[in-house]
Design a protein around this motif. Structure first.
Motif: not given
Length: 343
Positions: A196-205
């Protein structure tokens, strides 16, 4: 049943809250899509959501809260992982749903018999006002008929739900336009079940290693139970056929133009001057946030032209928010993809 259309004022918010407290159903705005809300702690009320939507009972729902402390206040989970606290600090309120081990207060109607519960703190102020006024967390899937494109305006909720639910609160058009990212924290390695609007890349950070479930870009395995909303085979689909094309810009234009007047293009702004069919644009090429925001409304508009039989879209990129668009489109198409690069 007469469905009330309510507005963002104190009186109407109180009316919505009263309906929810007595076990009714209310369409509420969120920043992602409009939700069809019921008291999440009232199994009978939650069951009415499934009846109104025509939704299978084996499809779990998301519980919406007004602040992080509501998780412990209502005793929704057996324990709150440290990763949940980290993610909440970065992305709540916002378009992120976290799955955790549930407690006994969560009805089976919400969790579809799973031992987990999905929780979200929405970014829309009206949604949080309604939750606070109701004094209970709210279970709320998208406020549409099951399988059809999710509604991003109150008018679209009325299109699907008029006479089936008690009220809709009009909070304007949704900003994000696709449902929240769903991540399960109930596995050894956190896993994204719906982008969704929160990306996988953002979660991993924020929390390090994060897996992406194979069902994000493919089908559920035979007999596999959906652990999150949006994992079913066909979803978000208009009545007309949607076909995805794996190809470059020129191949897309030539192929779609060859299909005649009963075909449509679900395309980008830059394609329109070169296309000879009816066009439904998602925005500028590469602007995946715009594509996400406009996708469901454009899919719904396809059905307003009875002369159309099929809509062709390019297979989206899976980068960033593009993964969310890919996930929704491939399900809207029932996984029908034509690979023009092989021809």
């Amino acid at each position: 049943m007469k469905t009330l259309l309510l507005k963002d004022n104190d009186s109407d918010i109180r009316t919505a809250a009263e309906i929810l407290r007595r076990g009714g159903l209310v369409g509420i705005p969120t920043e992602t899509v409009y939700g069809l809300a019921a008291d999440a702690l009232n199994g009978s009320a939650v069951a009415r959501i499934f009846a109104a939507k025509g939704r299978p009972m084996d499809n779990p729902l998301i519980v919406h809260i007004a602040e992080f402390g509501d998780i412990k206040r209502f005793g929704l989970v057996s324990s709150v992982p440290e990763s949940a606290e980290k993610l909440a600090k970065c992305f709540w309120p916002g378009p992120l749903t976290m799955i955790m081990k549930k407690s006994g207060v969560v009805p089976n109607e919400v969790s579809a018999g799973l031992d987990t519960v999905a929780i979200r703190l929405p970014g829309h102020t009206i949604a949080r006002k309604i939750i606070r006024a109701a004094g209970t967390p709210l279970a709320a899937p998208s406020a549409n008929l099951s399988g059809s494109p999710s509604p991003t305006t109150a008018a679209r909720v009325i299109d699907d739900m008029n006479g089936k639910i008690d009220a809709v609160v009009d909070g304007g058009a949704c900003e994000v336009g696709v449902e929240s990212t769903v991540i399960t924290l109930a596995t050894e390695i956190p896993r994204v079940l719906r982008p969704g609007g929160v990306t996988v890349e953002q979660l991993r950070e924020v929390i390090g290693e994060v897996e992406v479930d194979s069902a994000v870009t493919g089908k559920l395995a035979e007999g596999e139970k959906a652990a999150s909303p949006g994992m079913k085979y066909k979803h978000y689909a208009p009545k007309i056929r949607v076909v995805l094309l794996k190809c470059g810009d020129n191949e897309y234009i030539d192929y779609v133009n060859s299909k005649g007047e009963r075909a449509a293009a679900l395309c980008c702004d830059e394609d329109i001057p070169r296309l000879s069919v009816r066009c439904f644009s998602l925005g500028k090429r590469g602007d995946f946030a715009s594509h996400a925001q406009r996708l469901f409304e454009e899919l719904r508009q396809l059905d307003e032209y009875p002369e159309l039989d099929v809509a062709y879209a390019r297979l989206p990129s899976t980068d960033g928010v593009g993964l969310a668009v890919y996930n929704r489109l491939i399900r809207a198409a029932g996984f029908e993809v034509i690979d023009l690069e092989k021809n």
